[in-house]
Design an enzyme around this catalytic site. Sequence first.
Site, PDB file in Angstrom:
ATOM      1  CG  ASP A 198      -0.675  92.503  39.094  1.00 58.36           C
ATOM      2  OD1 ASP A 198       0.489  92.964  39.086  1.00 58.36           O
ATOM      3  OD2 ASP A 198      -1.511  92.801  39.962  1.00 58.36           O
ATOM      4  NE  ARG A 202     -14.324  90.683  38.649  1.00 62.07           N
ATOM      5  CZ  ARG A 202     -13.720  91.655  37.999  1.00 62.07           C
ATOM      6  NH1 ARG A 202     -13.943  91.814  36.708  1.00 62.07           N
ATOM      7  NH2 ARG A 202     -12.896  92.474  38.605  1.00 62.07           N
ATOM      8  CG  ASP A 256     -13.373  90.349  41.635  1.00 65.70           C
ATOM      9  OD1 ASP A 256     -14.611  90.419  41.693  1.00 65.70           O
ATOM     10  OD2 ASP A 256     -12.657  91.304  41.279  1.00 65.70           O
ATOM     11  CB  SER A 304      -6.376  98.377  42.756  1.00 63.38           C
ATOM     12  OG  SER A 304      -7.444  98.163  43.652  1.00 63.38           O
TER      13      SER A 304
END
Length: 407
Positions: free
Chosen positions: A19, A99, A128, A182
């Site tokens: 990705d 994050r 996110d 995922s």
Amino acid sequence: MSKRGSVKKVVLAYSGGLDTSIILKWLQTEYGAEVVTFTADLGQGGEIEPAREKAQRMGIKEIFIEDVREEFIRDFVFPMFRANALYEGVYLLGTSIARPLIAKRLIEIAKETGADAVAHGATGKGNDQVRFELTAYALNPDIKVIAPWREWEFKSRTDLIDFAEKHQIQVTKDKRGEAPFSVDANLLHSSSEGKVLEDPWVEPPPYVYQRTISPEEAPDKPTEIEIEFKKGDPIALNGKAMSPATLFTALNDFGRDNGIGRLDLVENRFVGMKSRGVYETPGGTILHVAHRAIESITLDREAAHLKDSFMPRYAELIYYGFWFAPEREMLQAMIDKSQENVEGAVRLKLYKGNVIVTGRKSPKSLYSNELVTFEDDRGAYDQKDAAGFIRLNALRLRTLAARKRLG
């Protein structure tokens, strides 16, 4: 001039996976921008150095690959654990707390390299994107943030793979089909979402779990450990002083081997939808229990209750992405003040998914044997005083009861 504006240089949060490799090429082709890559080792496991080779193959000249595990645990995880933070009562915020560190480094690297934009690979449906971007704007209000998943025209995995093949981006065979779920991982936890996990009635298949053995398969004999704290942070394990990341890695090993830290959760995302995820936080689960245990003998009652009362708000701020907001920093100052005397040791038994406190001691303990003993307390506490204490606290209740009786 690029058709998408005047971005000249962009720092991309780059894992080296399919990705973000597609995003890298897309930024080059659609924005005509020079791309700088940043790959963080947060303890996610696996090799991250291959990201350098992949970025070089795609013509990237400025490549940042950094081990930030110590900073992650010391400056983000430990402050959060001082608060005993749990989102919606159970989630130890493993993805959320990583994050702001990644976004902080993106902004710092942008300044170092003269980039005018940063980019991330978060989708337009999740939390996110919010966390990355709120942090970026809090640290640099003028930065441009590019979120390709909200901009590009790709509609399916096939579209992504077609783009990759067109631009000679290597696609491994297992990436040609849909992944069964995922995964996001770091030193604090791993999270699994999507696909086989989307129906909240269906039990997660065993292969979803990556950080822990099942409690049923854990040893029949408990493991005993001791954690030493100072100012609310763990500083030693089984009598051995360790750095934050080293200690946390050891706790993860103990948790993994005893089936500790699994959570199957339906949570409320900030963007408004509910989602189901499977989380594994082995070391964090142990630390959470141990920290509350050392607080139980070192924190004053009213200080402890006040701290607990604003914990849900603090946890919510982290989940929503407001780590660098003034209200989180204000709460952190109160939390850190409360931890000044939170020191000592906690002894635990780990057994088949359970974390059992078996002892706690502190040189700054507020626990008094003289006050709690059922034996002769020799004047330390006069039980007759309790009568007046109860009468005063009952005054308003008796007044209310009298009014009800008259009514």
